[in-house]
Each structure stands twice: as structure tokens, then as C-alpha cells.
Design an enzyme around this catalytic site. Structure first.
Site, PDB file in Angstrom:
ATOM      1  CG  ASP A  87     -98.835  44.014  38.250  1.00  0.00           C
ATOM      2  OD1 ASP A  87     -99.671  44.832  37.832  1.00  0.00           O
ATOM      3  OD2 ASP A  87     -98.546  43.888  39.452  1.00  0.00           O
ATOM      4  CE  LYS A 102     -99.603  44.838  43.199  1.00  0.00           C
ATOM      5  NZ  LYS A 102     -98.736  45.124  42.061  1.00  0.00           N
TER       6      LYS A 102
HETATM    7  N1  LIG Z   1     -96.457  50.091  34.910  1.00  0.00           N
HETATM    8  C1  LIG Z   1     -97.262  49.326  35.640  1.00  0.00           C
HETATM    9  O1  LIG Z   1     -98.350  48.938  35.205  1.00  0.00           O
HETATM   10  C2  LIG Z   1     -96.846  48.880  37.005  1.00  0.00           C
HETATM   11  C3  LIG Z   1     -97.500  47.793  37.612  1.00  0.00           C
HETATM   12  C4  LIG Z   1     -97.068  47.374  38.874  1.00  0.00           C
HETATM   13  C5  LIG Z   1     -96.020  48.059  39.516  1.00  0.00           C
HETATM   14  N2  LIG Z   1     -95.428  49.121  38.897  1.00  0.00           N
HETATM   15  C6  LIG Z   1     -94.321  49.833  39.540  1.00  0.00           C
HETATM   16  O2  LIG Z   1     -93.313  48.910  39.860  1.00  0.00           O
HETATM   17  C7  LIG Z   1     -92.537  49.434  40.927  1.00  0.00           C
HETATM   18  C8  LIG Z   1     -92.211  48.318  41.884  1.00  0.00           C
HETATM   19  O3  LIG Z   1     -93.398  47.903  42.526  1.00  0.00           O
HETATM   20  P1  LIG Z   1     -93.393  46.584  43.434  1.00  0.00           P
HETATM   21  O4  LIG Z   1     -94.811  46.307  43.781  1.00  0.00           O
HETATM   22  O5  LIG Z   1     -92.591  45.520  42.785  1.00  0.00           O
HETATM   23  O6  LIG Z   1     -92.619  47.095  44.737  1.00  0.00           O
HETATM   24  P2  LIG Z   1     -91.858  46.216  45.818  1.00  0.00           P
HETATM   25  O7  LIG Z   1     -92.455  44.851  45.915  1.00  0.00           O
HETATM   26  O8  LIG Z   1     -91.778  47.059  47.041  1.00  0.00           O
HETATM   27  O9  LIG Z   1     -90.370  46.003  45.216  1.00  0.00           O
HETATM   28  C9  LIG Z   1     -89.482  47.090  45.099  1.00  0.00           C
HETATM   29  C10 LIG Z   1     -88.201  46.625  44.406  1.00  0.00           C
HETATM   30  O10 LIG Z   1     -87.386  47.781  44.201  1.00  0.00           O
HETATM   31  C11 LIG Z   1     -86.085  47.528  44.722  1.00  0.00           C
HETATM   32  N3  LIG Z   1     -85.482  48.769  45.165  1.00  0.00           N
HETATM   33  C12 LIG Z   1     -86.018  49.716  45.970  1.00  0.00           C
HETATM   34  N4  LIG Z   1     -85.162  50.734  46.130  1.00  0.00           N
HETATM   35  C13 LIG Z   1     -84.045  50.415  45.412  1.00  0.00           C
HETATM   36  C14 LIG Z   1     -82.801  51.069  45.193  1.00  0.00           C
HETATM   37  N5  LIG Z   1     -82.524  52.265  45.715  1.00  0.00           N
HETATM   38  N6  LIG Z   1     -81.903  50.453  44.382  1.00  0.00           N
HETATM   39  C15 LIG Z   1     -82.171  49.246  43.833  1.00  0.00           C
HETATM   40  N7  LIG Z   1     -83.314  48.576  44.023  1.00  0.00           N
HETATM   41  C16 LIG Z   1     -84.240  49.163  44.807  1.00  0.00           C
HETATM   42  C17 LIG Z   1     -86.309  46.546  45.844  1.00  0.00           C
HETATM   43  O11 LIG Z   1     -85.100  45.890  46.105  1.00  0.00           O
HETATM   44  P3  LIG Z   1     -84.813  45.073  47.475  1.00  0.00           P
HETATM   45  O12 LIG Z   1     -85.541  43.761  47.322  1.00  0.00           O
HETATM   46  O13 LIG Z   1     -83.333  44.920  47.485  1.00  0.00           O
HETATM   47  O14 LIG Z   1     -85.341  45.915  48.595  1.00  0.00           O
HETATM   48  C18 LIG Z   1     -87.376  45.635  45.218  1.00  0.00           C
HETATM   49  O15 LIG Z   1     -86.772  44.716  44.357  1.00  0.00           O
HETATM   50  C19 LIG Z   1     -93.356  50.571  41.544  1.00  0.00           C
HETATM   51  O16 LIG Z   1     -92.755  51.789  41.171  1.00  0.00           O
HETATM   52  C20 LIG Z   1     -94.703  50.435  40.880  1.00  0.00           C
HETATM   53  O17 LIG Z   1     -95.336  51.690  40.701  1.00  0.00           O
HETATM   54  C21 LIG Z   1     -95.800  49.517  37.648  1.00  0.00           C
END
Ligand SMILES: NC(=O)c1ccc[n+]([C@@H]2O[C@H](COP(=O)([O-])OP(=O)(O)OC[C@H]3O[C@@H](n4cnc5c(N)ncnc54)[C@H](OP(=O)(O)O)[C@@H]3O)[C@@H](O)[C@H]2O)c1
Length: 286
Positions: A108, A71
């Protein structure tokens, strides 16, 4: 009239991408509208993005979605960005224009805000608590602020990312934003109206996992949302509901951002109900 056997192509590039159900939903919409369009789900490894984007051009694709880990890196391929994509610093949807230029948008957060609107929940003047500061959280945080939230508390493990998101919101919107370090079971600030899990905690195959928060600080008057859509019923939402809170699952956000993308690509109104029904069928939801 001669028949046209050529389909218009859109799709998603990412890794991992096998479990991404977007294509099923988009193709249900195309079929419903009688459009000969295909949505292909393509595994693109981190170092292959440039080659993949050259392929998008070579195949005359109409657009693509980007998911993890592309992204941000895709930004260098964009000729123009929407205001939201510029502020968020990430693109999840590319529109390939007829003149050969590429337009980057981030849908998103818009999809998330729409899911609140659909549920009759207003962000105007709302106090939001956002768990996470990754790509989804950045998009949601910025769009909630642009939609009128007055205060946003960002709780994240990584302080640099958390601080950066709070600053982005402060610098680009009217909302007050502050970062709260995630230490132990996070306490939801008093006065929170809307609590959002925008971390990846709880995503399949770790469906039993729950963000580490103090559920005693979740109040019955709060709206609690999860971005996780696989599974739809997350422990986070179940435990919030047990506290009496109203819950919103991640499926609405997924459908809404898919519907916005459909319109960006085809120029037509998306058959959202058809797309939603297809996703529910896909997830085995009554
Ligand atoms: N419903 C929808 O349409 C939609 C759309 C987009 C994304 N999503 C979902 O959103 C989620 C996040 O995606 P992303 O692209 O934002 O991923 P990302 O950029 O990798 O960010 C992951 C986030 O999760 C945090 N995290 C990971 N493990 C954790 C833990 N054990 N405890 C607390 N925080 C934790 C990370 O914290 P740190 O910064 O501290 O590492 C970071 O803030 C995914 O599951 C994705 O499937 C859903």
C-alpha cells in the site's frame, strides 16, 4: 501440444469486499499479457480467515491480497515477511511460492510513494502530515519515512494508535515522528510539504464526508493527497484545491500497488497503463 485449461488463481479476501475493483484492473493486465490468470474477489468473514488460507493452499493459488479486516491476522500464516511488512505489522499481499511457503509483503505505502514519484514529487527531506493511523496510514507513514521524508506528524483520534505509529516510524527509520491528538478541526502544522488523508473518511457511501481539518491551515505550496479512490474527487481534495494546493487522488496508489502485486505474482512487468485505463473506465473517468 495439449491444451491447458487450468487458470492460475490470485484474488482478494476481505469483508466487506464487494466494492473492491482490484480484480477488474488485475485481469485487464493478465489479458493484455496473454496470461491465463484469474483474480477472484472473495468475501471472507472475520472468523473464517484460517479456513480461507487453507483454501488458498488447497486451490494452489499463486497469491492473494488481504483487505479489511484480515491484514494483521494473516501474519500468523506467513513463513517470511518483507522488511516493510514486518515494520508495518500488516500484510496486504501474499505470494505463494512453489516450495509451499508463503511470503507476506505490504505494498500500500509503496504504491502511494510511487504515485508521488509519478507526479514528480520528491519525499526527500519532506515534512509530511498524515491524517489517520490505521492500516493504510501505517504503510504510508513507514514508506514515506523510508523514502526520505525527514519529519512526519501523525494526527489521529485514537491516541494509542497514533502514538504507536509515531513510535514505529521513529524506531525503524531516520525520520522524526510525532503524534498530534485530533481535537476539533485539526490544524495542519506550519511547514508541512505533503498532507495526506489516510483515514476512511469520504469513502463511498459516505462520499460527502470530509476529514475535520482547519482548511485555513492548508497552504498553496502544499501537496495534498487522499487515499480514498471511490469517489476519486473527494471533498477533501476539492477544498484543498480551492486553497490553491496541488492535489493527488487515490487512484494512482491503487494502480501502483496493483502493479507491484502483479509483478510479485507473475514475475513480469505490469502493463500499468492498461490497468490504469481499465480502472478509469470502471470509474467513468474521461
Ligand atoms: N488508494 C488505495 O490504493 C488504498 C489502499 C489501501 C487503503 N485505502 C483506503 O484507506 C482507507 C483507510 O483504510 P485502513 O485499512 O487504514 O482502515 P483502518 O485500519 O480501519 O483505519 C481507519 C482510520 O481512519 C480513522 N477514522 C475513521 N473515522 C474517522 C473520523 N470520522 N475522523 C477521523 N478519523 C477517522 C481511524 O481513526 P481512529 O484510529 O481514531 O479510529 C483510523 O485511523 C480506506 O478508505 C481504504 O479504502 C486506499
Amino acid at each position: 501440444m495439449e491444451k491447458n485449461y487450468r487458470a492460475e488463481l490470485v484474488g482478494v479476501l476481505g469483508d466487506p469486499v464487494d466494492g473492491n475493483p482490484t480484480g477488474v484492473m488485475e485481469e485487464a493486465g493478465f489479458e493484455h499479457a496473454g496470461l491465463n490468470w484469474r483474480y477472484i474477489t472473495v468475501r471472507v468473514l472475520p472468523n473464517d480467515l484460517d479456513a480461507a488460507m487453507a483454501g488458498v493452499r488447497a486451490f494452489n493459488m499463486r497469491g492473494v491480497n488481504l483487505t479489511m479486516p484480515h491484514k494483521i491476522n494473516v501474519l500468523r500464516h506467513m513463513d517470511e515477511l518483507s522488511e516493510a511488512a514486518r515494520v508495518i505489522g500488516a500484510v496486504n499481499t501474499v505470494v505463494c511460492r512453489e516450495d509451499g511457503t508463503m511470503f507476506g509483503e505490504n505494498t500500500d505505502g509503496k504504491g502511494f510513494v510511487q504515485s508521488l514519484t509519478d507526479a514528480g514529487i520528491s519525499l526527500s527531506g519532506a515534512s509530511v502530515c498524515l491524517l489517520g493511523a490505521g492500516g493504510a496510514a501505517r504503510s504510508i507513514g513507514v514508506e514515506c519515512a523510508l523514502a526520505g521524508a525527514s519529519a512526519i506528524a501523525v494526527i489521529n483520534r485514537n491516541a494509542q494508535r497514533g502514538e504507536a505509529l509515531a513510535k514505529t516510524i521513529r524506531d525503524n527509520t531516520r525520520a522524526e515522528a510525532r503524534f498530534i491528538p485530533w481535537q476539533g478541526a485539526a490544524r495542519v502544522p506550519e511547514g508541512t510539504d505533503i498532507l495526506i488523508n489516510a483515514t476512511c473518511v469520504g469513502l463511498h457511501p459516505h462520499a460527502d464526508a470530509c476529514p475535520d481539518i482547519d482548511f485555513n491551515t492548508v497552504q498553496p505550496n502544499m501537496v495534498v493527497c487522499d487515499v480514498i479512490f471511490n469517489p476519486v474527487d473527494t471533498p477533501f481534495l476539492t477544498r484543498a484545491a480551492a486553497r490553491g494546493a496541488r492535489t493527488i487522488d487515490g487512484l494512482g496508489m491503487l494502480v501502483n500497488q496493483g502493479a507491484i502485486n502483479y509483478t510479485l505474482w507473475t514475475g513480469q512487468k505490469a502493463p500499468r497503463e492498461v490497468m490504469y485505463a481499465k480502472l478509469r473506465e470502471e470509474f467513468g473517468i474521461e
